[in-house]
Design an enzyme around this catalytic site. Structure first.
Site, PDB file in Angstrom:
ATOM      1  N   THR A 110       2.770  -3.254  -8.385  1.00 27.71           N
ATOM      2  CA  THR A 110       3.069  -1.891  -8.755  1.00 27.71           C
ATOM      3  C   THR A 110       4.006  -0.926  -7.585  1.00 27.71           C
ATOM      4  OG1 THR A 110       0.759  -0.951  -7.739  1.00 27.71           O
ATOM      5  CG2 THR A 110       0.682  -1.693 -10.025  1.00 27.71           C
ATOM      6  N   GLY A 127       1.231  -7.743  -4.824  1.00 24.32           N
ATOM      7  CA  GLY A 127       1.761  -9.178  -5.263  1.00 24.32           C
ATOM      8  C   GLY A 127       0.684 -10.011  -4.685  1.00 24.32           C
ATOM      9  N   VAL A 152      -1.493  -8.089 -12.000  1.00 26.36           N
ATOM     10  CA  VAL A 152      -0.608  -7.260 -11.059  1.00 26.36           C
ATOM     11  C   VAL A 152      -1.551  -6.635 -10.007  1.00 26.36           C
ATOM     12  CG1 VAL A 152       0.580  -4.976 -11.160  1.00 26.36           C
ATOM     13  CG2 VAL A 152       0.542  -6.607 -13.383  1.00 26.36           C
ATOM     14  N   CYS A 153      -1.147  -6.285  -8.855  1.00 22.68           N
ATOM     15  CA  CYS A 153      -1.818  -5.677  -7.820  1.00 22.68           C
ATOM     16  C   CYS A 153      -0.838  -4.757  -7.031  1.00 22.68           C
ATOM     17  CB  CYS A 153      -2.295  -6.613  -6.722  1.00 22.68           C
ATOM     18  SG  CYS A 153      -1.255  -7.656  -5.945  1.00 22.68           S
ATOM     19  N   ALA A 154      -1.120  -4.152  -5.994  1.00 22.43           N
ATOM     20  CA  ALA A 154      -0.346  -3.404  -5.227  1.00 22.43           C
ATOM     21  C   ALA A 154       0.990  -4.024  -4.660  1.00 22.43           C
ATOM     22  CB  ALA A 154      -0.912  -2.869  -4.056  1.00 22.43           C
TER      23      ALA A 154
END
Length: 198
Positions: free
Chosen positions: A99, A75, A71-73
């Site tokens: 996220t 994708g 996961v990141c901010a």
């Protein structure tokens, strides 16, 4: 003679799919520690993208035991991490929209206690601020000192176009190396120990 590893196909999950299966995953947040502290998926461990290779043995073990969700901010960084792991023969999924999409769909984000965190802007905000500052500086110096300084602004504009076309961001990579975006060695070691214990 062993055959070379063939790259694995990326697995992309939307927020509904990831939420329904969250209990099955070892969740790894590949953002910077400050971004992770600003809000992360429940049970997410923080291993910044530039530390993925260092954590490869632990991530491989986690993938052998079950499913891994990166996961990141937005994708983009988690897709890069999935590709890197796939080259090493490790299957992982990525959360489409990261996220940002998770929170927009009303799912819970966890935040550590305020005393345990330091306030750090999201990487996207840091990039926007830095790019805007350099553009303004280039224009100002071009007007006041010498027109050649306007090349700074042109360089940033070209970099932003390249970033959009390639879905990469060299400025984010450079900013990620600044001390306020780096995990303390003890924090990363603790994260890797927690990953081994799962």
């Amino acid at each position: 003679m062993t055959s070379p590893l063939t790259p694995l196909s990326p697995v992309v999950l939307d927020t509904a799919q990831a939420h329904a299966r969250l209990h099955e995953f070892t969740v790894i947040d590949v953002r910077t520690p400050g971004e992770h502290a600003s809000g992360h998926l429940p049970q997410a461990l923080n291993i910044p993208l530039d530390q993925i290779r260092r954590a490869l043995p632990e991530i491989r073990d986690a993938a052998d035991r079950g499913s891994v969700l990166l996961v990141c901010a937005s994708g983009a960084r988690s897709e890069s991490a999935c590709a890197l792991l796939a080259e090493e023969g490790v299957q992982a999924a990525t959360l489409a929209g990261g996220t940002n999409a998770w929170a927009a769909d009303g799912h819970e984000l966890r935040r550590p206690a305020a005393r345990d965190t330091r306030t750090v802007w999201s990487m996207e905000r840091q990039v926007r601020f830095t790019a805007g500052t350099v553009v303004l500086l280039g224009l100002l110096l071009g007007l006041l000192v010498h027109p050649a300084f306007q090349l700074l602004s042109a360089g940033i504009a070209g970099g932003l176009v390249f970033s959009a076309l390639t879905n990469t961001c060299g400025m984010a990579v450079a900013l990620g190396k600044l001390p306020h975006n780096r995990p303390r060695a003890a924090d990363l070691d603790a994260t890797l120990a927690a990953l081994r214990a799962r």
